[in-house]
Design a protein around this motif. Sequence first.
Motif, short mmCIF file in Angstrom:
data_model
loop_
_atom_site.label_atom_id
_atom_site.label_comp_id
_atom_site.label_asym_id
_atom_site.label_seq_id
_atom_site.Cartn_x
_atom_site.Cartn_y
_atom_site.Cartn_z
N LYS A 158 -18.92 9.18 -15.50
CA LYS A 158 -18.18 10.18 -14.72
C LYS A 158 -18.28 9.88 -13.23
O LYS A 158 -19.06 9.03 -12.79
CB LYS A 158 -18.75 11.57 -15.01
CG LYS A 158 -18.70 12.00 -16.46
CD LYS A 158 -17.30 12.37 -16.88
CE LYS A 158 -17.27 12.99 -18.26
NZ LYS A 158 -15.93 13.44 -18.65
N ARG A 159 -17.51 10.64 -12.44
CA ARG A 159 -17.64 10.55 -10.99
C ARG A 159 -19.07 10.93 -10.58
O ARG A 159 -19.69 11.79 -11.19
CB ARG A 159 -16.70 11.53 -10.29
CG ARG A 159 -15.21 11.23 -10.43
CD ARG A 159 -14.44 12.23 -9.57
NE ARG A 159 -13.01 12.02 -9.65
CZ ARG A 159 -12.22 12.62 -10.51
NH1 ARG A 159 -12.73 13.47 -11.39
NH2 ARG A 159 -10.92 12.38 -10.51
N GLU A 160 -19.56 10.31 -9.51
CA GLU A 160 -20.84 10.74 -8.95
C GLU A 160 -20.66 12.12 -8.33
O GLU A 160 -19.55 12.53 -7.99
CB GLU A 160 -21.31 9.74 -7.89
CG GLU A 160 -21.65 8.36 -8.48
CD GLU A 160 -22.02 7.36 -7.41
OE1 GLU A 160 -21.37 7.38 -6.34
OE2 GLU A 160 -22.94 6.56 -7.63
N LEU A 161 -21.77 12.83 -8.19
CA LEU A 161 -21.72 14.19 -7.66
C LEU A 161 -21.41 14.17 -6.17
O LEU A 161 -22.22 13.69 -5.37
CB LEU A 161 -23.06 14.89 -7.91
CG LEU A 161 -23.20 16.28 -7.28
CD1 LEU A 161 -22.21 17.25 -7.93
CD2 LEU A 161 -24.62 16.80 -7.43
N ARG A 162 -20.26 14.69 -5.81
CA ARG A 162 -19.88 14.81 -4.40
C ARG A 162 -20.05 16.27 -3.98
O ARG A 162 -19.75 17.19 -4.75
CB ARG A 162 -18.43 14.37 -4.17
CG ARG A 162 -18.02 14.37 -2.69
CD ARG A 162 -16.65 13.77 -2.50
NE ARG A 162 -16.61 12.36 -2.90
CZ ARG A 162 -16.98 11.35 -2.13
NH1 ARG A 162 -17.44 11.58 -0.90
NH2 ARG A 162 -16.91 10.10 -2.57
N ILE A 163 -20.54 16.45 -2.77
CA ILE A 163 -20.72 17.80 -2.24
C ILE A 163 -19.42 18.24 -1.56
O ILE A 163 -18.88 17.53 -0.71
CB ILE A 163 -21.89 17.86 -1.24
CG1 ILE A 163 -23.19 17.38 -1.92
CG2 ILE A 163 -22.06 19.28 -0.70
CD1 ILE A 163 -23.57 18.15 -3.18
N TRP A 164 -18.92 19.40 -1.97
CA TRP A 164 -17.67 19.93 -1.43
C TRP A 164 -17.92 21.13 -0.54
O TRP A 164 -18.93 21.82 -0.69
CB TRP A 164 -16.75 20.35 -2.59
CG TRP A 164 -16.34 19.23 -3.49
CD1 TRP A 164 -16.76 19.01 -4.77
CD2 TRP A 164 -15.44 18.15 -3.18
NE1 TRP A 164 -16.19 17.87 -5.27
CE2 TRP A 164 -15.36 17.33 -4.33
CE3 TRP A 164 -14.69 17.81 -2.05
CZ2 TRP A 164 -14.56 16.18 -4.37
CZ3 TRP A 164 -13.89 16.68 -2.10
CH2 TRP A 164 -13.83 15.88 -3.24
N PRO A 165 -17.03 21.41 0.40
CA PRO A 165 -17.15 22.66 1.17
C PRO A 165 -17.08 23.85 0.21
O PRO A 165 -16.49 23.74 -0.89
CB PRO A 165 -15.90 22.63 2.08
CG PRO A 165 -15.41 21.23 2.07
CD PRO A 165 -15.82 20.64 0.76
N TYR A 166 -17.65 24.95 0.60
CA TYR A 166 -17.51 26.17 -0.20
C TYR A 166 -16.02 26.49 -0.33
O TYR A 166 -15.29 26.55 0.66
CB TYR A 166 -18.24 27.33 0.48
CG TYR A 166 -19.73 27.10 0.62
CD1 TYR A 166 -20.57 27.17 -0.48
CD2 TYR A 166 -20.29 26.80 1.86
CE1 TYR A 166 -21.93 26.95 -0.36
CE2 TYR A 166 -21.66 26.57 1.99
CZ TYR A 166 -22.47 26.65 0.88
OH TYR A 166 -23.82 26.42 1.00
N HIS A 167 -15.57 26.66 -1.55
CA HIS A 167 -14.14 26.87 -1.78
C HIS A 167 -13.93 27.70 -3.04
O HIS A 167 -14.80 27.75 -3.93
CB HIS A 167 -13.41 25.53 -1.91
CG HIS A 167 -13.84 24.71 -3.09
ND1 HIS A 167 -15.03 24.00 -3.12
CD2 HIS A 167 -13.25 24.49 -4.30
CE1 HIS A 167 -15.15 23.38 -4.27
NE2 HIS A 167 -14.10 23.66 -5.02
N CYS A 168 -12.81 28.37 -3.11
CA CYS A 168 -12.42 29.17 -4.27
C CYS A 168 -13.53 30.15 -4.67
O CYS A 168 -13.80 30.34 -5.87
CB CYS A 168 -12.05 28.28 -5.45
SG CYS A 168 -10.58 27.28 -5.16
N LEU A 169 -14.18 30.74 -3.68
CA LEU A 169 -15.26 31.67 -3.97
C LEU A 169 -14.68 32.99 -4.48
O LEU A 169 -13.77 33.56 -3.87
CB LEU A 169 -16.13 31.92 -2.74
CG LEU A 169 -16.86 30.70 -2.19
CD1 LEU A 169 -17.80 31.12 -1.07
CD2 LEU A 169 -17.64 29.96 -3.29
N GLU A 170 -15.24 33.46 -5.58
CA GLU A 170 -14.75 34.68 -6.20
C GLU A 170 -14.73 35.84 -5.20
O GLU A 170 -15.69 36.05 -4.46
CB GLU A 170 -15.65 35.03 -7.39
CG GLU A 170 -15.01 35.94 -8.39
CD GLU A 170 -15.67 35.86 -9.75
OE1 GLU A 170 -15.09 36.36 -10.71
OE2 GLU A 170 -16.78 35.30 -9.84
#
Length: 309
Positions: A158-170
């Motif tokens: 699989k893809r390596e774990l990339r850190i993303w900005p906080y997004h689509c927060l409930e």
Amino acid sequence: MKTNHQLLVTPLHRLFQEQEIGGKSSITINAVLTEAAKEQLPPAESDEDRILLLVIDQQNSFIEGGDLGVPGSVQDTVRLGKFVYQNLHKITQIALTKDVHTPLQIFHPCWWLDRNGQHPVPVETVITVESVINGDWTPVYSPARSLAYLHELKAGGKRELRIWPYHCLEGTNGVEFESQFMNLVYFHTVARRSTPVILAKGQDPLSEMYGAFYREDGVASAANRAFLDGMPDYNKIYIAGQALSHCVLDTLKHILEHHADNRAFTESIHLLTDCSSPIPGTEGLTVTAIEELANRYGIRLMTAEGLTI
């Protein structure tokens, strides 16, 4: 033969404002649905050719200016909106995937600390098994399970774990579907008597979930899996959304791999290439991956602009 322009009473500008994409709609949903009730289109259940439009993560976080805005997403939405309007009388069902998160998830910055006690920089930080074993990164939450997950990604290719900005927060604006597009979705709902399907994803704190049907750790979403099983009931499927390099691509892979033995079905899938854009830096890999899927499964690559289905 009548064109859709002749079939629809309501002009596009009464439903969809390009300059408002990604923001609050000045057109109220009640106004949209009042217009929809005036239309005289046949109900979707009477369609001889059942056509599905599957739109991936058409949410504010992924629109330019959003928390994880994809360059090109505004113009993608313009083209997608026109496609829906022009083909409203032919689209039987609209299905929408919805990325839903909370801050405490393994791909968000607060989950990790470096040697200096600092959280990772989103997008540019990739966390590997080796970097955790070496002490470069330490999980703040569920350390044993976090490391096990990284091992699973590596073992599964699989893809390596990339850190993303906080997004689509409930509960935030980012998680909501883009308003101009949703005006058209709900217009379709009333005008064609067809309730949209919403497929939520991404809620497990210990796994990414780019595609709509399986988490990165291989676990299937039961509700979404049922929809996946039933997709061959449609004669044609059109796919669009964000981002092409990740959630669109992986959703497409899930569908094709699940139905790999049904060539007639996989050849019925159409990817609207001008209604999706990749994350910057992934363009070449994305083109190659899409071409491989087209060659292997016979999916159709086409542009939505001016397309009548």
